[in-house]
Enzyme design. Structure first.
Site, PDB file in Angstrom:
ATOM      1  N   LYS A 118      42.263  24.525  49.816  1.00  0.00           N
ATOM      2  CA  LYS A 118      42.844  25.014  48.560  1.00  0.00           C
ATOM      3  C   LYS A 118      43.341  23.843  47.721  1.00  0.00           C
ATOM      4  CE  LYS A 118      47.120  27.230  46.996  1.00  0.00           C
ATOM      5  NZ  LYS A 118      48.422  27.776  47.445  1.00  0.00           N
ATOM      6  N   ASP A 178      50.713  24.745  40.218  1.00  0.00           N
ATOM      7  CA  ASP A 178      50.916  26.183  40.385  1.00  0.00           C
ATOM      8  C   ASP A 178      52.252  26.617  39.798  1.00  0.00           C
ATOM      9  OD1 ASP A 178      50.767  28.808  41.131  1.00  0.00           O
ATOM     10  OD2 ASP A 178      51.255  28.454  43.243  1.00  0.00           O
ATOM     11  N   LYS A 192      57.154  31.163  38.897  1.00  0.00           N
ATOM     12  CA  LYS A 192      58.088  30.645  39.886  1.00  0.00           C
ATOM     13  C   LYS A 192      59.410  30.251  39.226  1.00  0.00           C
ATOM     14  CE  LYS A 192      54.471  28.492  42.757  1.00  0.00           C
ATOM     15  NZ  LYS A 192      54.751  29.115  44.051  1.00  0.00           N
ATOM     16  N   ASP A 214      50.362  21.626  45.603  1.00  0.00           N
ATOM     17  CA  ASP A 214      49.603  22.817  45.970  1.00  0.00           C
ATOM     18  C   ASP A 214      48.103  22.529  46.070  1.00  0.00           C
ATOM     19  OD1 ASP A 214      49.951  25.398  46.857  1.00  0.00           O
ATOM     20  OD2 ASP A 214      49.654  26.316  44.896  1.00  0.00           O
ATOM     21  N   GLU A 218      47.893  33.343  44.652  1.00  0.00           N
ATOM     22  CA  GLU A 218      46.582  32.985  44.096  1.00  0.00           C
ATOM     23  C   GLU A 218      45.703  32.212  45.060  1.00  0.00           C
ATOM     24  OE1 GLU A 218      48.296  29.261  44.375  1.00  0.00           O
ATOM     25  OE2 GLU A 218      49.263  31.063  43.629  1.00  0.00           O
ATOM     26  N   ARG A 255      44.929  32.562  48.166  1.00  0.00           N
ATOM     27  CA  ARG A 255      44.018  33.367  48.996  1.00  0.00           C
ATOM     28  C   ARG A 255      42.800  33.852  48.212  1.00  0.00           C
ATOM     29  NH1 ARG A 255      48.924  37.134  50.422  1.00  0.00           N
ATOM     30  NH2 ARG A 255      49.878  35.103  50.006  1.00  0.00           N
TER      31      ARG A 255
END
EC number: 3.4.11.1
Length: 488
Positions: A251, A256, A263, A274, A335, A337
């Site tokens: 990933k 993010d 967030k 991330d 997101e 996944r």
């Protein structure tokens, strides 16, 4: 770092720092001694007693070396490979901080000689890593290292260790990049630049190709950003033709915000990390090529920027993934996944691999469960999981296997789609995220590593001399070592 090795007499070695290791309560240094040295070593030992984590030193008047520096390993019965790696890193940092041009380290003759040489290299190289790309004042050249000992296989062990640590440094360097300097496009270009060898090539799929190919998860997550998504594919063909490859998926959300489900502002700057899963995959691919392993390995990195905006995907949306399955979006901050599911399905369908490993800073729930020093592991294959556990023990990149069964799979069922991108409340968040990924593949042996707690140094991270601040490169040594073992 320039590294050499031989079995020369330490007492005759001309160096700025003659370094060694001391066991707690021992009268001398392990693997280090000789006429004129023994009394000086005893003097230095008196200053630290061989206690783990302690450094002591003394001058060496009248000798070729300028000083002796010793690192404590702790009690003899508790010495581990990671203890040697850690204390080698501590010695290297001490030498660097003193501004010395070179140092010689005596292998302690406790473990296999070649293994000790590799551990010294790993500890020193990783400890001296510095991310200074955006500083006016650079770190400068690392001190030269000479290893005393290591046996007849030392040269090969050192070369292999340098290949692996170069992969770690590459992963760290990418992961530490700020989001304005490493959007998906630039990450893709870095991967292309990395692929210089004849056995490795890089393909980068852009937004039009992703749309046409049905990568609905990647498109959905990336659609709110002006920095368009990419799917980075690195193919290494070092094995026999027709040999099934091992697929690695990582990933890489280059930043993010959480998207519409935004967030909190506190520590949002850390969301540049991330992308660490994807950076780990690229670091492994670099190491595999440098090691010239006789295996076939595919690295797949879905890369997006998750931003809020008028074109962002929303809670309530239903997204069709590459597999053909649909996902109900309950939270746009879940997101990772979505993009991993696309990449996993693609990797399995296109390459028919023998094994799949994925890496992701996937869930905060993993940090709640395991803290910052152990990665969560979920697998559909017991034998494969045990092999990864064994590899993790050798590199001290600890993993802990979590269960997955039909009860967990049922927690992501949706009433309006094939599945939902969140589980039920706060229950088993790491496992339900893995359950979403499990839906993306068939029966291929698969290991999922949630590295949310281990990918970068956080307040609760156990400080190791070879893990300076920022990204750790967790997983590169583990899987590069695993692949090396599979190739032998």
């Amino acid at each position: 770092m320039k590294i050499t090795a031989d079995a020369s007499d330490p007492a005759k070695r001309k160096t700025a720092a003659l370094c060694g290791f001391v066991l707690e309560g021992a009268a001398g240094a392990a693997g280090l001694g000789g006429p004129g040295l023994d009394d000086l070593i005893k003097e230095a030992i008196g200053k630290n007693g061989g206690k783990k984590g302690r450094i002591s030193m003394t001058g060496t008047p009248g000798m070729p070396s300028e000083r002796v520096i010793l690192a404590g390993l702790g009690p003899a019965g508790k010495v581990t490979s990671d203890g040697i790696r850690s204390e080698a890193g501590r010695l290297a940092r001490q030498v660097r901080d003193m501004g010395l041009a070179d140092f010689a380290v005596a292998a302690p003759s406790i473990l296999d000689p070649a293994e000790e040489a590799a551990l010294i290299v790993e500890g020193a190289e990783l400890a001296l890593y510095s991310f200074d790309e955006f500083k006016a004042e650079k770190a400068g050249n690392s001190p030269r290292l000479h290893i005393l000992g290591g046996g007849p296989s030392a040269a090969r062990a050192i070369k292999d260790a340098q290949s692996i640590t170069a992969g770690v440094a590459f992963a760290r360097g990418l992961a530490n990049m700020p989001p304005n300097e490493c959007p998906p496009d630039k990450l893709g270009r870095a991967a292309v630049k990395m692929c210089t060898g004849k056995k490795m090539r890089c393909i980068v799929l852009k937004k039009p190709e992703l749309k046409k190919g049905g990568f609905g998860g990647i498109i959905a997550v990336g659609q709110g950003s002006s920095n368009e998504p990419r799917l980075i594919i690195v193919e290494y063909n070092g094995g026999k033709k027709g040999q099934k490859p091992i697929v690695l998926v990582g990933k890489a959300v280059t930043f993010d915000t959480g998207g519409i489900s935004i967030k909190p502002g506190e520590k949002m700057d850390e969301m540049k990390f991330d992308k660490c899963g994807g950076c780990t995959v690229l670091g492994i691919m670099k190491a595999v090529e440098d090691l010239a392993l006789p295996v076939n390995v595919i690295g797949i990195v879905p890369s997006v920027e998750n931003m809020p905006g008028g074109s962002s995907y929303r809670p309530g949306d239903i997204v069709k993934l590459y597999s053909g399955k649909t996902a109900e979006i309950l939270n746009t901050d879940a997101e990772g996944r979505l993009i991993l599911a696309d990449a996993l399905s693609y990797g399995e369908k296109k390459y028919a691999p023998s094994e799949i490993i994925d890496f992701a800073t996937l869930t905060g729930a993993c940090i709640v469960a395991l803290g910052n020093n152990v990665a969560g592991m979920v697998s559909n294959d017991d034998a494969f999981a045990k092999r990864i556990e064994g590899a993790s023990e050798r590199t001290a990149e600890e993993v802990w296997r979590l269960p997955i069964n039909d009860d967990y799979m049922s927690m992501i069922k949706s009433e309006v789609a094939d599945m939902r991108n969140l589980g039920m409340g706060r229950a088993a968040g790491t496992i339900t995220a893995a359950a979403f990924l499990k839906n993306a593949i068939g029966d291929t042996p698969w290991v999922h590593l949630d590295i949310a707690g281990t990918a970068w140094n956080q307040p609760a991270t156990k400080k190791k001399p070879y893990n300076p601040g920022g990204a750790t490169g967790f997983g590169v040594r583990l899987v590069a070592g695993y692949l090396k073992g599979r190739a032998q």
